[in-house]
Design a protein around this motif. Structure first.
Motif, PDB file in Angstrom:
ATOM      1  N   THR A  66       0.812  -1.217   0.000  1.00 36.96           N
ATOM      2  CA  THR A  66       0.000   0.000   0.000  1.00 36.96           C
ATOM      3  C   THR A  66       0.846   1.268   0.000  1.00 36.96           C
ATOM      4  O   THR A  66       0.368   2.322  -0.411  1.00 36.96           O
ATOM      5  N   LEU A 171      -6.606  -4.935  -6.086  1.00 35.68           N
ATOM      6  CA  LEU A 171      -5.863  -4.509  -4.901  1.00 35.68           C
ATOM      7  C   LEU A 171      -4.957  -3.326  -5.221  1.00 35.68           C
ATOM      8  O   LEU A 171      -4.840  -2.392  -4.417  1.00 35.68           O
ATOM      9  N   GLU A 172      -4.301  -3.353  -6.383  1.00 34.70           N
ATOM     10  CA  GLU A 172      -3.437  -2.240  -6.773  1.00 34.70           C
ATOM     11  C   GLU A 172      -4.246  -0.977  -7.009  1.00 34.70           C
ATOM     12  O   GLU A 172      -3.830   0.126  -6.607  1.00 34.70           O
ATOM     13  N   TRP A 174      -7.149  -0.246  -5.643  1.00 38.95           N
ATOM     14  CA  TRP A 174      -7.549   0.219  -4.308  1.00 38.95           C
ATOM     15  C   TRP A 174      -6.403   0.948  -3.624  1.00 38.95           C
ATOM     16  O   TRP A 174      -6.585   2.044  -3.087  1.00 38.95           O
ATOM     17  N   ALA A 175      -5.229   0.323  -3.612  1.00 41.99           N
ATOM     18  CA  ALA A 175      -4.072   0.931  -2.937  1.00 41.99           C
ATOM     19  C   ALA A 175      -3.711   2.277  -3.540  1.00 41.99           C
ATOM     20  O   ALA A 175      -3.201   3.166  -2.848  1.00 41.99           O
ATOM     21  N   ARG A 229      -8.894   2.549  -1.002  1.00 45.21           N
ATOM     22  CA  ARG A 229      -7.557   2.574  -0.393  1.00 45.21           C
ATOM     23  C   ARG A 229      -7.631   2.188   1.087  1.00 45.21           C
ATOM     24  O   ARG A 229      -6.772   1.462   1.598  1.00 45.21           O
ATOM     25  N   ALA A 232      -7.814  -1.544   1.286  1.00 44.08           N
ATOM     26  CA  ALA A 232      -6.503  -2.169   1.040  1.00 44.08           C
ATOM     27  C   ALA A 232      -5.611  -2.062   2.273  1.00 44.08           C
ATOM     28  O   ALA A 232      -4.948  -3.030   2.660  1.00 44.08           O
ATOM     29  N   TYR A 236      -5.491  -5.779   3.376  1.00 38.35           N
ATOM     30  CA  TYR A 236      -4.638  -6.423   2.378  1.00 38.35           C
ATOM     31  C   TYR A 236      -3.203  -5.893   2.354  1.00 38.35           C
ATOM     32  O   TYR A 236      -2.477  -6.139   1.385  1.00 38.35           O
ATOM     33  N   ASP A 237      -2.783  -5.209   3.380  1.00 40.18           N
ATOM     34  CA  ASP A 237      -1.418  -4.675   3.400  1.00 40.18           C
ATOM     35  C   ASP A 237      -0.405  -5.815   3.536  1.00 40.18           C
ATOM     36  O   ASP A 237      -0.547  -6.683   4.400  1.00 40.18           O
TER      37      ASP A 237
END
Length: 261
Positions: A66, A171-172, A174-175, A229, A232, A236-237
């Protein structure tokens, strides 16, 4: 399984079904030989419980860096820009772009003709490169830093209709704090909540509808992106997931040592 539904040729469908059964058999046999099987989603674990002992199955989500993808609100996306990121040796990404360009993008351009699509990813086949012949489509091929396009994009699109597992591209996105429109399959297994941290479209008409809603409302894009974000960072970090993996390895090693002693 999803590709089987999309395949119209009966002979090819039978061949793909046979190959999928062979692959599944080999994967299950491999899982039975190891001490622990790591599943990336609860759905995967629930499915495998019918074939493998429940005690062997542990869920550890796929993660994302992240900090690496953090835009720090210091960028301004290109207005009207859509971004798809994916390696094109993976067939579901090829299918996703043909589906989007043939069935969804024309509906968007009818309402917002200045919209531009960036197709980003390595090894695009010739038929994907040909999509770039449209004046509102750019096929980049390999790029050194995909963050440049997550920053450029007003919206990340994920129109996947086939494949399994967690989608790193979501995920990318979101981050990066970028708004995302996705098919249900593409966000399966993720903490995706329609209207809160992502927009989920069941069909081409709906996908175009939600994409247009974001294109017309930059504040909506920003709110959706920031909520993504936060998701994430909270779930998901990589740092947190790395700790979960280390703990699992340590428990497994200790259990094996005790069984030997």
């Amino acid at each position: 399984y999803n590709f089987l539904k999309l395949e119209r040729n009966p002979l090819l469908k039978v061949g793909k079904f046979y190959n999928s059964l062979q692959t599944f058999y080999r994967e299950v046999e491999m899982c039975r030989k190891v001490n622990q099987v790591i599943c990336v989603t609860e759905d995967d674990r629930n499915y495998l419980q019918g074939y493998i002992e429940k005690e062997k199955l542990t869920v550890v989500n796929t993660g994302v860096d992240t900090e690496y993808f953090n835009n720090n609100d210091s960028y301004f996306p290109e207005e009207g820009s859509l971004v798809f990121v994916g390696a094109f040796r993976h067939q579901p990404n090829v299918d996703a772009m043909f589906y989007f360009c043939r069935e969804i993008f024309p509906l968007i351009l009818k309402e917002q003709p200045q919209t531009h699509l960036y197709i980003v990813g390595s090894t695009p086949p010739d038929r994907v490169c040909q999509l770039g012949s449209h004046s509102r489509v750019t096929v980049t091929g390999y790029v050194k830093d995909i963050r440049d396009f997550y920053r450029k994009g007003q919206i990340v699109i994920v129109p996947l209709r086939a494949g399994v597992g967690i989608r790193g591209k979501i995920l990318e996105g979101w981050a990066s704090g970028t708004a995302i429109v996705s098919t249900p399959l593409a966000c399966q297994g993720l903490r995706a909540i329609h209207g809160e941290n992502i927009l989920i479209a069941e069909d081409a008409q709906e996908f175009a509808l939600w994409t247009l809603a974001l294109l017309r409302d930059s504040s909506f894009c920003h709110r959706l992106g920031q909520a993504g974000r936060q998701t994430a960072r909270q779930y998901y970090d990589w740092k947190d997931i790395g700790k979960q993996m280390i703990e699992l390895y340590e428990r497994t090693a200790l259990k094996n040592t005790n069984s030997i002693n």
